[in-house]
Design an enzyme around this catalytic site. Structure first.
Site, short mmCIF file in Angstrom:
data_model
loop_
_atom_site.label_atom_id
_atom_site.label_comp_id
_atom_site.label_asym_id
_atom_site.label_seq_id
_atom_site.Cartn_x
_atom_site.Cartn_y
_atom_site.Cartn_z
N GLU A 108 0.82 -1.22 0.00
CA GLU A 108 0.00 0.00 0.00
C GLU A 108 0.85 1.27 0.00
OE1 GLU A 108 -4.00 -1.67 2.16
OE2 GLU A 108 -2.37 -1.00 3.45
N TYR A 122 -13.66 17.88 19.24
CA TYR A 122 -12.32 17.44 18.87
C TYR A 122 -12.31 16.76 17.50
CZ TYR A 122 -11.09 18.74 23.55
OH TYR A 122 -10.89 19.47 24.69
#
Length: 236
Positions: A100, A146
């Protein structure tokens, strides 16, 4: 393995590849980047954001990219074992990179301001990536401030088999507008200025995915669009 043994191994591996020392790439030292990458890899493993030999991490090192090698565990991979690839994802030297690696190269091409990429197969985010009937342009709601600050919006890309190079084009196109992506039936990938911030984003996605799954079926009160916009990361 002692620090001296690790450095000797770096020199030996670099000599085999004709690069004049694995601790340097094209004459530029990259020991600091290697050490930071390994610190991040250990943190990912310690926080159970990956398992076995899944997940991979990369960081820019001059004109090249350091990335974890194929088949490695983030709990045990060593600095001397990291692979070096170029901006197109081609193998430059060192062990064979993760299959990947092109994913990391694509993220960094799309985001020249980014210096690092984290890709995990974390449990809750991977679970969300398997769900049907989600808004693929914005998979997770802004349940906390957040999440809105660190992630913003999270698009989900179509399914590609691991290692399918066609994923690179889809990732690069989406990453121009988003620093974090969710790969269908796979897991999240994040890009940021440095490894610490890329890891923070990956953790925030995992925790928000956990909240999302725990709250399924319950009435929720996510941030409003105005509240979310006020907190959205500047890069989005």
């Amino acid at each position: 393995m002692s620090g001296r043994d690790d450095m000797s191994r770096r020199r030996e591996m670099g000599g085999q590849d004709g690069m004049g020392g694995q601790g340097s790439v094209g004459g530029r030292g990259d020991d600091a980047e290697r050490d930071r990458l390994i610190t991040t890899a250990r943190a990912i493993a310690a926080r159970s954001l990956t398992h076995g030999s899944t997940g991979n991490v990369s960081v820019r090192a001059g004109e090249h990219i350091l990335v974890t090698p194929t088949g490695s565990s983030l709990a045990t991979v060593r600095a001397a074992e990291l692979s070096v690839i170029d901006a197109d994802g081609a193998h430059v030297c060192g062990p064979r990179p993760s299959k990947e690696a092109f994913l990391h190269a694509a993220m960094l091409r799309a985001r020249p301001d980014a210096g690092a990429v984290v890709h995990t197969h974390s449990t809750y985010a991977a679970a969300v990536s398997c769900l049907a009937r989600l808004d693929r342009h914005d998979v997770l709601p802004p349940l906390t401030a957040y999440y809105a600050m660190r992630v913003g919006t999270l698009p989900m890309l179509p399914y590609f088999a691991p290692g399918d190079s066609r994923m690179a084009g889809a990732v690069e196109a989406s990453a121009r507008d988003h620093a974090a992506l969710l790969l269908s039936n796979h897991g999240p990938v994040t890009a940021a200025a440095d490894l610490d911030r890329a890891l923070e984003m990956a953790e925030e996605i995992e925790e928000t995915a956990k909240l999302f799954l725990l709250l399924r079926g319950a009435r929720t009160s996510p941030l409003t669009e105005a509240q979310r916009t006020a907190l959205r990361p500047a890069a989005h």
